[in-house]
Write an enzyme that holds these catalytic residues in place. Structure first.
Site, PDB file in Angstrom:
ATOM      1  N   LEU A 229      14.858  -4.725   4.632  1.00 30.45           N
ATOM      2  CA  LEU A 229      14.392  -5.371   6.058  1.00 30.45           C
ATOM      3  C   LEU A 229      14.883  -6.771   6.049  1.00 30.45           C
ATOM      4  CD1 LEU A 229      12.943  -4.825   8.751  1.00 30.45           C
ATOM      5  CD2 LEU A 229      10.900  -5.253   7.596  1.00 30.45           C
TER       6      LEU A 229
ATOM      7  N   TYR B  87       0.995   2.787  -3.633  1.00 26.07           N
ATOM      8  CA  TYR B  87       1.702   2.089  -2.482  1.00 26.07           C
ATOM      9  C   TYR B  87       0.848   2.235  -1.268  1.00 26.07           C
ATOM     10  CZ  TYR B  87       5.439   0.995   0.967  1.00 26.07           C
ATOM     11  OH  TYR B  87       6.296   0.733   2.045  1.00 26.07           O
TER      12      TYR B  87
ATOM     13  N   LYS C  21      -1.053  -0.180   1.185  1.00 22.50           N
ATOM     14  CA  LYS C  21      -0.746  -0.377   2.471  1.00 22.50           C
ATOM     15  C   LYS C  21      -2.042  -0.276   3.390  1.00 22.50           C
ATOM     16  CE  LYS C  21       3.498  -1.786   2.593  1.00 22.50           C
ATOM     17  NZ  LYS C  21       3.868  -2.910   2.783  1.00 22.50           N
TER      18      LYS C  21
END
Ligand code: NAD
Ligand code: AKB
Length: 316
Positions: A14, A139, A143
């Site tokens: 990204l 993960y 988040k």
């Protein structure tokens, strides 16, 4: 407006694209790209480990950014291989950035969440903005915790920190960073290189996905939206396309007749099965006008064309 921007984790899938888009924005007066290693992105590069609190504070003190895009993370599959590292980078790193932003009165912060914040008891079709969230990967846990943290920093310290729950991102300029949705990038590389792909997910595993230009657009649009129009300060659901490996393979077969796919699911299958199949992003569409551009066919054609040119350029 003359924005001074710091992008952390700028060398990834990204960041590589977001830095280019931010650098091209007339509102950007200055942009710095920080990562564990030196980067050649055409903007000043800084080496930074986001886990190092003093280094984060020093850089923010020195550069005095008006905006921080904090992208550094350990993704889902890589996180299962090293949960302690995922915790440190994804949460200690996030707190370091949030604390430095509060201390130095940074005007806006962006931090991405993910569809990984959902879990096996989340409704899997048209997953709502607000619902059960019980992630079972490290993960996903980081988040979801990160979402709670950014909402807390907004409420407690009046920090303008905004977030999106990105689906799996598809792009051709960099290799993917160790996620479960990486198959949707590997498949193009292997189609072009060998004509065959051995997929680590089952044929019918449907996941929400997005082509990178849409992800960059969503990020810029959210950051530009007037604060008073926003109703979600944890992280916005964000949707575009949903497809299975078999459906993507059929699309690639149209572009490259003779392409074949085989399936050998591994530990990433269980991760994928715990995530939504499609996302209800009506809140993002209502609050700040989100609309995606690329459907499955347009994404596959554009991705295939660019990657083929790029791999050809590397070979010759
Ligand atoms: P990536 O793995 O491609 O890039 C992450 C970058 O962070 C890498 O360049 C890496 O070197 C850097 N980094 C890792 N540890 C660091 C540290 N300690 N200090 C500084 N930099 C460090 O990831 P990406 O795909 O570009 O993802 C960017 C963000 O978007 C992440 O927060 C990720 O969770 C989120 N996201 C990505 C996707 C996707 O499909 N790519 C989907 C949902 C959410
Ligand atoms: C991953 O698969 O880990 C990422 C994500 C969806 O967050 N691409």
């Amino acid at each position: 407006m003359s924005n001074r921007i710091l992008v952390i984790g700028a060398g990834g899938q990204l960041g590589t694209e977001l830095v280019q888009a931010l650098a091209a924005d007339p509102a950007t007066a200055e942009i710095h790209a920080a990562d564990l290693r030196h980067l050649d992105l055409g903007v000043p590069s800084l080496e930074l480990d986001v886990v190092d609190k003093r280094a984060v504070f020093d850089i923010v003190d020195r550069l005095r950014p008006t905006h921080i895009y904090h992208l550094a993370a350990i993704l889902s599959a890589a996180g299962e291989r090293n949960p302690a590292l995922a915790w440190q980078v994804n949460l200690d790193g996030l707190m370091n950035v949030l604390d430095a932003a509060v201390a130095h009165q940074v005007r806006q912060v962006f931090w991405p969440s993910s569809i990984a914040a959902f879990g096996p008891n989340t409704p899997r079709q048209h997953t709502p903005q607000h619902c059960t969230m019980d992630p079972n990967t490290v993960y996903g846990i980081t988040k979801l915790t990160g979402e709670r943290l950014v909402e807390y920093y907004h409420a407690r310290f009046d920090l303008d920190v905004r977030s999106l729950r990105y689906p799996g991102l598809i792009s051709w300029k960099t290799e993917p960073g160790g996620g479960t949705t990486d198959y949707a990038i590997h498949i193009f590389h292997e189609a072009i290189r060998t004509g065959n792909y051995l997929c680590f997910l089952e044929a019918n595993t449907r996941l929400p996905m997005m082509y990178i230009p849409d992800a960059v657009k969503a990020t810029l649009d959210l950051m530009a939206a007037p604060a008073k129009t926003l109703t979600v300060w944890s992280s916005y659901n964000l949707g575009a396309i949903s497809f299975t490996p078999a459906e993507l393979a059929a699309e690639i077969e149209r572009l490259q007749p003779g392409f074949t796919i085989e399936y050998a699911p591994d530990f990433r299958q269980q991760i994928a099965t715990s995530w939504p199949e499609s996302i209800d992003d009506s809140q993002a569409r209502a609050d700040w006008g989100w609309a995606h551009t690329f459907g499955l066919e347009a994404m596959a054609r554009d991705m295939y064309t660019h990657l083929k040119q790029s791999l050809g350029a590397q070979v010759h």
